[in-house]
Design a protein around this motif. Structure first.
Motif, short mmCIF file in Angstrom:
data_model
loop_
_atom_site.label_atom_id
_atom_site.label_comp_id
_atom_site.label_asym_id
_atom_site.label_seq_id
_atom_site.Cartn_x
_atom_site.Cartn_y
_atom_site.Cartn_z
N ASN A 44 -5.85 -9.34 3.66
CA ASN A 44 -6.16 -7.94 3.29
C ASN A 44 -5.83 -7.62 1.85
O ASN A 44 -5.80 -6.44 1.46
N TRP A 45 -5.61 -8.62 1.02
CA TRP A 45 -5.05 -8.37 -0.30
C TRP A 45 -5.91 -7.44 -1.15
O TRP A 45 -5.38 -6.51 -1.76
N ILE A 46 -7.21 -7.65 -1.19
CA ILE A 46 -8.05 -6.83 -2.06
C ILE A 46 -8.14 -5.39 -1.57
O ILE A 46 -8.21 -4.44 -2.36
N HIS A 47 -8.08 -5.20 -0.26
CA HIS A 47 -8.14 -3.85 0.29
C HIS A 47 -6.85 -3.08 0.02
O HIS A 47 -6.88 -1.86 -0.20
N VAL A 48 -5.73 -3.81 0.00
CA VAL A 48 -4.45 -3.19 -0.34
C VAL A 48 -4.44 -2.80 -1.81
O VAL A 48 -4.07 -1.67 -2.18
N HIS A 65 -15.81 1.20 -1.59
CA HIS A 65 -15.48 2.11 -2.70
C HIS A 65 -14.44 1.44 -3.57
O HIS A 65 -13.44 0.92 -3.07
N ALA A 107 0.82 -1.22 0.00
CA ALA A 107 0.00 0.00 0.00
C ALA A 107 0.85 1.26 0.00
O ALA A 107 0.35 2.35 -0.32
N LEU A 147 -17.31 -4.04 -1.81
CA LEU A 147 -16.25 -3.10 -1.46
C LEU A 147 -16.91 -1.74 -1.27
O LEU A 147 -17.68 -1.30 -2.13
N ASN A 205 -6.88 -2.13 -3.62
CA ASN A 205 -7.87 -1.06 -3.82
C ASN A 205 -7.32 0.31 -3.46
O ASN A 205 -7.93 1.33 -3.78
N ILE A 206 -6.16 0.35 -2.81
CA ILE A 206 -5.54 1.62 -2.42
C ILE A 206 -4.63 2.17 -3.52
O ILE A 206 -4.16 3.30 -3.46
N TRP A 221 -18.90 -5.54 -7.52
CA TRP A 221 -17.99 -4.41 -7.61
C TRP A 221 -17.01 -4.56 -8.78
O TRP A 221 -16.47 -3.58 -9.29
N ASN A 280 -11.52 1.85 -5.88
CA ASN A 280 -10.57 2.92 -6.15
C ASN A 280 -9.62 2.60 -7.30
O ASN A 280 -9.08 3.50 -7.94
#
Length: 359
Positions: A214-218, A244, A194, A242, A220-221, A267, A246
């Motif tokens: 946390n891979w998809i949230h990372v 949002h 990230a 998700l 997504n950043i 999403w 990004n």
């Protein structure tokens, strides 16, 4: 009039040297970073390069580093203004089968010399296709503050990817992919990624991401990410929502060969820039979502070897740019495998028996 005639040479005398100097500076800037045309390297960095070369298997044969000016050496690029080494391409140049561990053409073990760290101006580093004997990726690679390109693919590194790579804040291209029988990399947490907000290209094919919940949230950043390959990455969870989305700059998304065993999350259809989407071999089930019509730029779609059922939705055929679709290995019923996408366009389609058709 006489005074005007004598002033013309005077003007040229003043401006011509300035224009020549400015032009030479432009030339210098244009060629900066080109490995074949650049200024003389520093003696210190020349010695560092020779030290690094010693650790790379057979490099003395295929690099042929001769002469004092290391900026003219194969695989080396220098800044034309400072002479500092900014590019180092040491990828193994001879072809071999990366999927065959017994291929006799495979290189013997190499080592990454710690002296590499003395090339602190590096922007481009390629060690791909060598074999580093399952050694871990050196932590110090995360110290190259100017690095923009890092290719360690199929290089036989093993163990956990060091978090220090997150310090490469200027990185645009990162390739850590490998064949599973040739080096084995994993992550314990993907949070370090990230920090690389500028990243545009990421390939972690065959990297074990099973611990990276946390891979998809990372991902997504990372707003600039354009190409993402996470094939065969031991992923098992793809969140259904998700808050949002990004990472809408994605043009290529490859999640093939994982084990999501779910329906395709809604999403994903917000990634409106996608041109290449590979979701094959993932145990996705249910109908092909109607929302696929949102991916208007799609050129290639691979949904093979899943458990999709029902008819192919009409929205698939509304994708005017689509050139290839693979639906083999599903439970899809009904007509449509030979239908065209768009007017006067040919569409390569692989049906249930993996036969190639043209509309």
């Amino acid at each position: 009039m006489a005074s005007n005639n004598t002033s013309i040479p005077l003007v040229y005398a003043i401006w011509i040297p300035f224009l020549l100097f400015f032009g030479s500076m432009q030339l210098c800037l244009c060629f900066g970073g080109n490995s074949s045309t650049s200024g003389s390297c520093t003696e210190k960095e020349r010695k560092v390069l020779l030290s690094v070369q010693k650790g790379i298997y057979d490099a003395h044969k295929w690099l042929s580093w001769n002469g004092k000016d290391c900026c003219r050496w194969k695989g080396v690029g220098c800044d034309a203004m400072t002479g500092h080494v900014v590019e180092l391409d040491l990828h193994y140049p001879y072809p071999y089968d990366v999927e065959d561990p017994y291929d006799e053409r495979r290189p013997n073990k190499s080592e990454v010399s710690p002296s590499l760290l003395d090339l602190r101006h590096l922007k481009h580093l390629d060690l791909s296709m060598n074999y580093f004997g399952d050694d871990p990726i050196p932590n110090f690679i995360g110290s190259f503050a100017n690095l923009e390109y890092l290719n360690l693919s199929n290089a036989g590194f093993g163990g956990t990817i060091p978090h220090q790579l997150g310090n490469l804040s200027d990185l645009l291209y990162l390739d850590l992919s490998s064949n599973s029988r040739y080096g084995s990399l994993d992550v314990d947490d993907l949070g370090w990624l990230a920090q690389i907000r500028s990243l545009q290209h990421l390939d972690m094919t065959n990297v074990d991401l099973s611990k990276a919940s946390n891979w998809i949230h990372v991902i997504n950043i990372l707003p600039s990410l354009s190409i993402l390959h996470l094939s065969r990455a031991t992923l098992s969870r793809l969140p259904s929502t998700l808050p949002h989305v990004n990472f809408t700059s994605l043009t290529t998304l490859d999640l093939s060969g994982n084990n999501f065993a779910s329906s395709i999350p809604g999403w994903l259809f917000n990634l409106s820039s996608l041109e290449h989407l590979d979701l094959g071999l993932n145990q996705f089930h249910g109908n092909i979502p109607l929302a696929i019509r949102s991916l208007k730029k799609l050129l290639v779609l691979d949904l093979s070897n899943n458990s999709f059922s029902g008819d192919i939705p009409e929205t698939v055929w509304s994708l005017k740019r689509l050139r290839s679709i693979d639906l083999s290995g599903n439970k899809i019923s009904g007509p449509g495998y030979t239908r065209n996408c768009g007017e006067s366009q040919k569409l390569g389609i692989l049906g249930p028996q993996r036969k190639q058709y043209q509309g």
